[in-house]
Enzyme design. Structure first.
Site, short mmCIF file in Angstrom:
data_model
loop_
_atom_site.label_atom_id
_atom_site.label_comp_id
_atom_site.label_asym_id
_atom_site.label_seq_id
_atom_site.Cartn_x
_atom_site.Cartn_y
_atom_site.Cartn_z
N HIS A 378 0.87 -1.18 0.00
CA HIS A 378 0.00 0.00 0.00
C HIS A 378 0.90 1.22 0.00
CE1 HIS A 378 0.69 0.35 4.41
NE2 HIS A 378 0.45 -0.95 4.44
N HIS A 385 1.56 3.03 10.93
CA HIS A 385 2.14 2.94 12.27
C HIS A 385 2.18 4.31 12.94
CE1 HIS A 385 3.51 -1.20 11.56
NE2 HIS A 385 3.91 -1.25 12.82
#
Length: 498
Positions: A378, A385
């Protein structure tokens, strides 16, 4: 009970109306997709030509699916091999609480023809070269000193400095409050985690053969086309505390995204760390918090915001920016430096000492990856994160007294098998707020150290997560009877009350 039904409905309507009043943002990309089609945007897992450039027909089908949102159109996107695209439809999902995932924005990503992008790329090449240096030995490392020198001389390197210079004390750190105080690693990645009747030491498993990956053109091209290499063999018997950038990259390769922040909450609760002065139960003579403004409340809140953060990040990734991954950019550098293709790359990275050293070590200009499969499938901007980090840490900063000094700070021993006291001159200045900012930076930067994200993927995404968390906190306040006013220091240093 009938009155309660109406009151419950009204509370939900008020929350929805409050979000409806939010300013509608303009989502703006950096224009590379139009100016330099098929070479400056994310395309991993689609079919590519021999130069690592995406097949235009495949990329156009991806864009069509993103434009229509049709499940059938997503299923028509051709893949180059076995790896699948990671959840592009998540960016179209709604959130049952907090802001709508599309109601927040991040600025355009740096373009590959800019000095800022060059600086971020040079930092990543140096991170790869420094992967096996102990964090506690950064001050003594020749390669870290070389990295600091080159990064200091770059035209537009936006990172912490001391006296306009990158130093071994500031290198690879975040730029929020507390990031430059104390050891590189946050105490929340080192101290034991009280988990009910368990006390969990944070010794991590290691790699049987820690090496860099995707340093040859053949391996790199196969992975861009979506092949899935064999995973690295993990040594579950040989465990140690995080010592190096490679260790930190290994941690963020397998973590649950909210893991570090749940652990931080458990550590703080286990230490009976003081809560924010605005917690209503600070003033009660005969009550304590539990389901509201107590332990169970914070433990659920700190994880709840993670999925909200991911939906917002996924909209930015797939539907706005589609920024190419660092490993993809490394392929552009490699072909450009070899004279096989010409790309609109800013010259500072092409002339970088770090890029030359990588070539000397591996025989290619590709950015060495910590993971065999390189990045996830992606786009890069912003980091999932980091968005989760920004959201979870904001919840914790609102909940606990940020000024509280953490007792008995530690660092790993040289062999990493134990902890020893941290005795630096700032050992008495490691605050809850500073170490929470630091753990967010550590986790986000660990992805950069792996070679899968850029600095601005981190620095902009934590701000996105912060906004989501503030909205969730406001809704939690409106849903409770207690009159709580929680205060937190934002990542930019300003203070707000929720």
């Amino acid at each position: 009970m009938s009155d309660r039904r109406f009151a419950a409905r009204d509370a939900r309507i008020r929350a929805a109306e409050a979000e409806f009043q939010r300013h509608v943002p303009v989502h703006t990309a950096n224009g590379e997709e139009t100016d330099h089609p098929f070479v400056c945007t994310y395309s991993k897992a689609l079919p590519h030509n021999k130069f690592g450039e995406v097949e235009p027909a495949a990329y156009n089908l991806l864009r069509r699916a993103l434009a229509t949102g049709s499940y059938e159109d997503f299923e028509r996107i051709p893949l180059g091999d076995t790896r699948k695209l990671v959840n592009p439809q998540a960016g179209l999902a709604f959130a049952p609480s907090g802001p709508d995932p599309q109601a927040l924005s991040i600025p355009p990503a740096p373009r590959i023809d800019s000095a800022q992008h060059s600086a971020e790329a040079v930092e990543l090449y140096w991170m790869a070269l420094c992967r096996d240096v102990l964090f506690t030995r950064f001050d003594d490392s020749e390669v870290v000193a070389e990295a600091a020198t080159e990064l200091s001389g770059l035209t537009d390197f936006r990172a912490p400095k001391q006296g306009d210079r990158v130093t071994p004390q500031t290198i690879f750190r975040g730029d929020t409050r507390g990031d430059l105080t104390g050891p590189y690693l946050s105490q929340f990645l080192l101290q034991d985690i009280p988990y009910g009747t368990l006390l969990i030491p944070q010794r991590q498993d290691t790699l049987v053969r820690p090496v860099d990956h995707l340093t040859t053109w053949g391996d790199w091209l196969e992975v861009q086309n979506g092949s899935e290499p064999e995973p690295e063999e993990r040594d579950f018997a040989k465990r140690r505390y995080i010592q190096t950038p490679r260790d930190l990259a290994h941690y963020v390769h397998f973590d649950a995204l909210y893991q570090a922040y749940l652990n931080a909450a458990l550590i703080l609760l286990g230490q009976n760390a003081p809560v924010d002065p605005g917690n209503p139960y600070n003033f009660s003579g005969n009550q304590i918090g539990f389901g509201t403004y107590g332990g169970p409340h914070i433990l659920s809140l700190v994880t709840e915001v993670a999925t909200r953060a991911l939906k917002a990040a996924w909209f930015q990734k797939w539907y706005v920016h589609r920024r190419l991954r660092p490993e993809e950019f490394g392929g552009r550098v490699h072909q450009h430096k070899r004279g096989l293709r010409e790309y609109p790359i800013d010259g500072e990275v092409l002339d970088s000492i770090a890029v030359k050293q990588v070539f000397g070590k591996y025989g290619s200009y590709l950015l060495p990856q910590a993971f065999p499969e390189g990045s996830p499938t992606h786009p890069s901007y912003g980091s999932g994160h980091a968005t989760v980090a920004g959201a979870c840490v904001t919840i914790l900063k609102a909940w606990f007294d940020e000024s509280h000094i953490l007792p008995n700070p530690v660092v790993p021993t040289t062999d990493g098998t134990a902890l020893e006291p941290y005795t630096g001159p700032d050992a008495d200045r490691l605050t809850v707020g500073g170490e929470l900012n630091k753990v967010a930076a550590n986790i986000a930067s660990g992805r950069n150290m792996a070679g899968v994200h850029w600095r601005t993927d981190f620095t902009q995404a934590v701000l996105l997560g912060e906004e989501i968390a503030i909205s969730v906190l406001r809704e939690a306040k409106e849903a409770a009877l207690e009159n709580a006013v929680l205060t937190l220091n934002r990542f930019d240093g300003t203070t707000i009350a929720v």
